[in-house]
Design a protein around this motif. Structure first.
Motif, PDB file in Angstrom:
ATOM      1  N   SER A 101      18.241  53.252  42.490  1.00 63.26           N
ATOM      2  CA  SER A 101      16.861  53.709  42.297  1.00 63.26           C
ATOM      3  C   SER A 101      16.236  54.240  43.578  1.00 63.26           C
ATOM      4  N   THR A 102      16.844  53.933  44.724  1.00 63.60           N
ATOM      5  CA  THR A 102      16.329  54.411  46.014  1.00 63.60           C
ATOM      6  C   THR A 102      16.957  55.725  46.452  1.00 63.60           C
ATOM      7  N   GLU A 103      17.887  56.280  45.649  1.00 61.83           N
ATOM      8  CA  GLU A 103      18.602  57.489  46.029  1.00 61.83           C
ATOM      9  C   GLU A 103      18.273  58.627  45.063  1.00 61.83           C
ATOM     10  N   ASP A 104      18.255  59.850  45.570  1.00 65.75           N
ATOM     11  CA  ASP A 104      18.017  61.024  44.736  1.00 65.75           C
ATOM     12  C   ASP A 104      19.286  61.831  44.518  1.00 65.75           C
ATOM     13  N   ALA A 105      20.425  61.192  44.716  1.00 67.77           N
ATOM     14  CA  ALA A 105      21.717  61.793  44.406  1.00 67.77           C
ATOM     15  C   ALA A 105      22.656  60.656  44.022  1.00 67.77           C
ATOM     16  N   PRO A 106      23.670  60.935  43.214  1.00 67.17           N
ATOM     17  CA  PRO A 106      24.565  59.853  42.795  1.00 67.17           C
ATOM     18  C   PRO A 106      25.503  59.425  43.908  1.00 67.17           C
ATOM     19  N   LEU A 107      25.892  58.155  43.864  1.00 72.23           N
ATOM     20  CA  LEU A 107      26.916  57.621  44.740  1.00 72.23           C
ATOM     21  C   LEU A 107      28.211  57.470  43.952  1.00 72.23           C
ATOM     22  N   ARG A 108      29.311  57.419  44.702  1.00 71.98           N
ATOM     23  CA  ARG A 108      30.629  57.363  44.066  1.00 71.98           C
ATOM     24  C   ARG A 108      31.507  56.380  44.811  1.00 71.98           C
ATOM     25  N   CYS A 109      32.254  55.557  44.059  1.00 70.34           N
ATOM     26  CA  CYS A 109      33.186  54.617  44.673  1.00 70.34           C
ATOM     27  C   CYS A 109      34.383  54.438  43.749  1.00 70.34           C
ATOM     28  N   THR A 110      35.575  54.454  44.332  1.00 70.12           N
ATOM     29  CA  THR A 110      36.810  54.231  43.591  1.00 70.12           C
ATOM     30  C   THR A 110      37.489  52.979  44.130  1.00 70.12           C
ATOM     31  N   ASN A 111      37.924  52.098  43.223  1.00 67.21           N
ATOM     32  CA  ASN A 111      38.619  50.890  43.648  1.00 67.21           C
ATOM     33  C   ASN A 111      39.359  50.280  42.466  1.00 67.21           C
ATOM     34  N   GLY A 112      40.293  49.405  42.770  1.00 70.04           N
ATOM     35  CA  GLY A 112      40.943  48.640  41.732  1.00 70.04           C
ATOM     36  C   GLY A 112      39.986  47.609  41.158  1.00 70.04           C
ATOM     37  N   THR A 113      40.246  47.188  39.946  1.00 66.98           N
ATOM     38  CA  THR A 113      39.405  46.199  39.279  1.00 66.98           C
ATOM     39  C   THR A 113      40.221  44.950  38.965  1.00 66.98           C
ATOM     40  N   SER A 114      39.513  43.916  38.579  1.00 68.90           N
ATOM     41  CA  SER A 114      40.149  42.687  38.113  1.00 68.90           C
ATOM     42  C   SER A 114      39.328  42.144  36.960  1.00 68.90           C
ATOM     43  N   LEU A 115      39.937  41.273  36.171  1.00 69.50           N
ATOM     44  CA  LEU A 115      39.210  40.644  35.077  1.00 69.50           C
ATOM     45  C   LEU A 115      38.481  39.412  35.595  1.00 69.50           C
ATOM     46  N   PHE A 116      37.153  39.447  35.532  1.00 72.98           N
ATOM     47  CA  PHE A 116      36.341  38.278  35.852  1.00 72.98           C
ATOM     48  C   PHE A 116      36.480  37.238  34.743  1.00 72.98           C
ATOM     49  N   SER A 117      36.627  37.720  33.524  1.00 76.69           N
ATOM     50  CA  SER A 117      36.900  36.882  32.355  1.00 76.69           C
ATOM     51  C   SER A 117      37.628  37.768  31.351  1.00 76.69           C
ATOM     52  N   ALA A 118      37.945  37.224  30.204  1.00 76.86           N
ATOM     53  CA  ALA A 118      38.642  38.016  29.199  1.00 76.86           C
ATOM     54  C   ALA A 118      37.794  39.166  28.687  1.00 76.86           C
ATOM     55  N   THR A 119      36.495  39.089  28.890  1.00 76.67           N
ATOM     56  CA  THR A 119      35.582  40.096  28.332  1.00 76.67           C
ATOM     57  C   THR A 119      34.774  40.834  29.390  1.00 76.67           C
ATOM     58  N   GLN A 120      35.000  40.530  30.673  1.00 71.80           N
ATOM     59  CA  GLN A 120      34.240  41.162  31.747  1.00 71.80           C
ATOM     60  C   GLN A 120      35.166  41.625  32.859  1.00 71.80           C
ATOM     61  N   ARG A 121      34.926  42.853  33.319  1.00 75.35           N
ATOM     62  CA  ARG A 121      35.713  43.442  34.408  1.00 75.35           C
ATOM     63  C   ARG A 121      34.867  43.505  35.671  1.00 75.35           C
ATOM     64  N   ARG A 122      35.509  43.340  36.841  1.00 79.38           N
ATOM     65  CA  ARG A 122      34.810  43.297  38.127  1.00 79.38           C
ATOM     66  C   ARG A 122      35.377  44.362  39.059  1.00 79.38           C
ATOM     67  N   ILE A 123      34.482  44.938  39.899  1.00 78.27           N
ATOM     68  CA  ILE A 123      34.900  45.867  40.945  1.00 78.27           C
ATOM     69  C   ILE A 123      34.127  45.551  42.214  1.00 78.27           C
ATOM     70  N   ASP A 124      34.782  45.711  43.363  1.00 80.09           N
ATOM     71  CA  ASP A 124      34.133  45.537  44.670  1.00 80.09           C
ATOM     72  C   ASP A 124      33.832  46.914  45.241  1.00 80.09           C
ATOM     73  N   CYS A 125      32.553  47.277  45.246  1.00 78.35           N
ATOM     74  CA  CYS A 125      32.082  48.548  45.806  1.00 78.35           C
ATOM     75  C   CYS A 125      30.703  48.310  46.410  1.00 78.35           C
ATOM     76  N   PRO A 126      30.489  48.640  47.671  1.00 75.19           N
ATOM     77  CA  PRO A 126      29.180  48.403  48.284  1.00 75.19           C
ATOM     78  C   PRO A 126      28.137  49.398  47.813  1.00 75.19           C
ATOM     79  N   ALA A 127      26.871  49.009  47.969  1.00 75.67           N
ATOM     80  CA  ALA A 127      25.707  49.897  47.816  1.00 75.67           C
ATOM     81  C   ALA A 127      25.392  50.278  46.377  1.00 75.67           C
ATOM     82  N   LEU A 128      26.031  49.651  45.386  1.00 76.43           N
ATOM     83  CA  LEU A 128      25.681  49.930  43.989  1.00 76.43           C
ATOM     84  C   LEU A 128      24.544  48.998  43.586  1.00 76.43           C
ATOM     85  N   SER A 129      23.355  49.334  44.034  1.00 76.09           N
ATOM     86  CA  SER A 129      22.184  48.477  43.880  1.00 76.09           C
ATOM     87  C   SER A 129      21.427  48.828  42.608  1.00 76.09           C
ATOM     88  N   GLY A 130      20.218  48.241  42.459  1.00 77.95           N
ATOM     89  CA  GLY A 130      19.417  48.445  41.268  1.00 77.95           C
ATOM     90  C   GLY A 130      19.241  49.912  40.930  1.00 77.95           C
TER      91      GLY A 130
END
Length: 255
Positions: free
Chosen positions: A179-208
């Motif tokens: 919400s503080t940016e006037d252009a999109p940000l982009r991040c690529t990374n591998g993911t992992s399963l936080f649970s059987a129904t939720q996926r997690r990614i580690d990428c900085p600066a993906l704020s509100g």
């Protein structure tokens, strides 16, 4: 991430789910097939950068309350549909669909592909009834906000196919608007399963404001930022509900 904070109209009812539209299997297969956007240079894994103004970024946009003067609070993206008028986002971003507009390709205060208002919202029963984080994905139909007959949004910017049931460690690219940016940000990374129904990614600066951001696998939508903790409570870790059979059925209903 949770959506950015914006003043909202009080007392707005949640949009009802639109009627089911049956699709022939051949039509569904066409919607799910890949139509890859142009491939630009990707940042190193786990590094968040400003997204280039390419085909991928044109299909991703910011959600605003009423118009661009009020600031944006969530992210959405265009996905393929028979009506060529469908966007995907997090269900928790669409509490007030009557006042929400979508600006694909929004950048530096400009909406180069116009503003699009929502005309119908599709959410899963688990979200509509109890706000189930495993059902935190929604689809919405859009038309030009100014009433102009400029064609469908997919005709203007294209749309991502949908790719459900990805492996647990799949690599994804997230494109979204803090919400503080006037252009999109982009991040690529591998993911992992936080649970059987939720996926997690580690990428900085993906704020509100990045809630609803597409999680892309080889140019296809494999999730949206949301789910557990509304997508995450810290900018460095984000979540998406796993795009499984229920989400695929919701997409078929909407598309």
């Amino acid at each position: 991430m949770i959506p950015g904070t914006l003043p909202r109209p009080a007392g707005r009812p949640r949009a009802r789910r639109a009627a089911r539209i049956p699709l022939a299997l051949t039509t569904v297969a066409a919607l799910l097939s890949l139509d890859l956007p142009e491939a630009g240079a990707l940042p190193p894994p786990g590094v968040t950068v400003r997204a280039d103004a390419d085909t991928t970024a044109a299909r991703v946009g910011a959600l605003f309350a009423g118009g661009t003067d009020g600031g944006h609070f969530c992210t959405a993206s265009v996905v393929r549909s028979t009506g060529r008028d469908l966007i995907a986002t997090a269900a928790h971003c669409l509490d007030h669909p009557d006042s929400t507009v979508f600006a694909p390709g929004y950048r530096d205060g400009e909406a180069p592909y116009g503003l699009w208002r929502l005309t119908g919202v599709y959410t899963a029963p688990g979200w509509a009834v109890g706000g189930d984080p495993d059902a935190d994905i929604a689809f919405a139909r859009v038309v030009p906000a100014d009433g102009a007959e400029t064609g469908a949004v997919e005709d203007v910017v294209g749309g991502f196919p949908v790719a459900a049931r990805q492996p647990r460690d799949v690599t994804v690219t997230v494109v979204g608007y803090p919400s503080t940016e006037d252009a999109p940000l982009r991040c690529t990374n591998g993911t992992s399963l936080f649970s059987a129904t939720q996926r997690r990614i580690d990428c900085p600066a993906l704020s509100g404001g990045t809630s609803g951001s597409p999680w892309l696998v080889d140019g296809a939508l494999a999730g949206v930022l949301g789910g557990h903790e509304g997508g995450g409570t810290v900018p460095e870790v984000s979540y998406s509900a796993v795009l499984g059979g229920a989400a695929l059925e919701l997409y078929r209903e909407a598309a």
